[in-house]
Write an enzyme that holds these catalytic residues in place. Structure first.
Site, PDB file in Angstrom:
ATOM      1  N   SER A   3      21.333  42.309  47.444  1.00 33.14           N
ATOM      2  CA  SER A   3      20.025  42.625  46.889  1.00 33.14           C
ATOM      3  C   SER A   3      19.105  43.214  47.968  1.00 33.14           C
ATOM      4  CB  SER A   3      19.430  41.369  46.242  1.00 33.14           C
ATOM      5  OG  SER A   3      18.364  41.680  45.387  1.00 33.14           O
ATOM      6  N   ASP A  36      23.657  43.175  35.522  1.00 35.36           N
ATOM      7  CA  ASP A  36      22.616  42.762  36.463  1.00 35.36           C
ATOM      8  C   ASP A  36      21.257  42.938  35.799  1.00 35.36           C
ATOM      9  OD1 ASP A  36      20.756  42.572  38.606  1.00 35.36           O
ATOM     10  OD2 ASP A  36      22.289  43.241  40.037  1.00 35.36           O
ATOM     11  N   HIS A  66      23.402  39.455  38.580  1.00 31.52           N
ATOM     12  CA  HIS A  66      22.864  39.787  39.898  1.00 31.52           C
ATOM     13  C   HIS A  66      23.378  38.823  40.973  1.00 31.52           C
ATOM     14  CE1 HIS A  66      20.068  41.630  42.672  1.00 31.52           C
ATOM     15  NE2 HIS A  66      19.596  40.429  43.007  1.00 31.52           N
TER      16      HIS A  66
END
Length: 272
Positions: free
Chosen positions: A95, A224, A252
């Site tokens: 991320s 996600d 995610h």
């Protein structure tokens, strides 16, 4: 605890276990190095040296009032890798950490980085603007800012539900993982988390991606709900030596909930 001080005096916590080729893990917002437990243990057992730090303002690192931006995040990594004299390293980011890996590798790491892996990453840019019409509207990030800055305890308690895809049919909340996410988030600085939203949403990594010659593995779940899947093929296309693996149905937070699959693909990439 293992810590070092950056040039501006911020203390950065890190873990450094094992010997062999180093793998450096970069965590997502608003978490800490603890989010890499499943990877740290796996790759340690595979004979690698595993290293993970708490980004400034996160986890056990210092809560500086300045430097909560992508440029400083990458600079802090450069100082850490220089302090540990890491060479031929694999850098793995999730991320926000994916963006951190790309910025660090492009600007500072060309003599030290062998390969990179970005997972559910914010690259090339998240926010919707004239050059990125498919991006996420500013209003979404303003909602995250409001919840983080002024109702953090409850907001962070709810955030893992979409983060891990537990709001999908047939999914069950894993309470331990949910509470661990909340624990990690609440350890950090509310100011760093608030300012970090701009860092992960508005930083543009387009030129960084274009400049890299090293092999880069791009991993992204097709379900996600935090960083849209469309980010991944755009990032991979910008890389000179990129490889994309997508996962139908993965969320995610797949490094935690789908660790067996993710770890195997990273290992194959490292050894390939």
């Amino acid at each position: 605890m293992s810590t070092f001080k950056t040039q501006d005096g911020t203390e950065i916590f890190y873990k450094d276990w094992g010997t062999g080729q180093p793998i450096v893990f970069h965590h997502g917002w608003p978490l800490s190095s603890d989010d890499w437990d499943a990877q740290m243990m796996f790759f340690l057992k595979q004979g690698y040296r595993v290293i993970a730090h708490d980004r400034r303002g996160h986890g056990r690192s210092g809560q500086s009032s300045e430097g909560n931006n992508m440029e400083t995040y990458a600079s802090d990594v450069a100082e850490l890798t220089a302090a540990l004299d890491l060479k031929n390293a694999i850098h793995v980011g999730h991320s926000t950490g994916g963006g951190e890996v790309i910025r660090y590798a492009a600007k500072y790491g060309k003599e030290r980085v062998a390969k990179a892996v970005i997972i559910s990453a914010v690259t090339p840019i998240m926010i919707q603007n004239e050059s990125n019409p498919e991006g996420v509207p500013l209003a979404i990030f303003d909602e995250i800012r409001q919840g983080t800055g002024f109702n953090r305890a409850q907001y962070f308690y709810d955030f893992p539900i979409p983060f891990y895809g537990w709001n999908r049919e047939g999914q069950t909340v894993q309470e331990g993982i949910k509470h661990n996410w909340w624990r990690q988030g609440m350890m950090g600085s509310v100011l760093a988390h608030y300012e970090g939203i701009k860092a992960f949403s508005e930083s543009d990594f387009t030129e960084d991606l274009k400049s890299l010659d090293i092999p880069v593995l791009v991993l992204h779940g097709e379900d996600d709900q935090i960083v849209p899947y469309g980010q991944a093929p755009r990032a991979a296309k910008l890389l000179k030596n990129g490889k994309l693996i997508s996962y139908p149905g993965f969320p995610h937070g797949m490094p935690t909930t789908e660790a067996e699959t993710i770890n195997a693909d990273i290992l194959a990439f490292i050894k390939g």
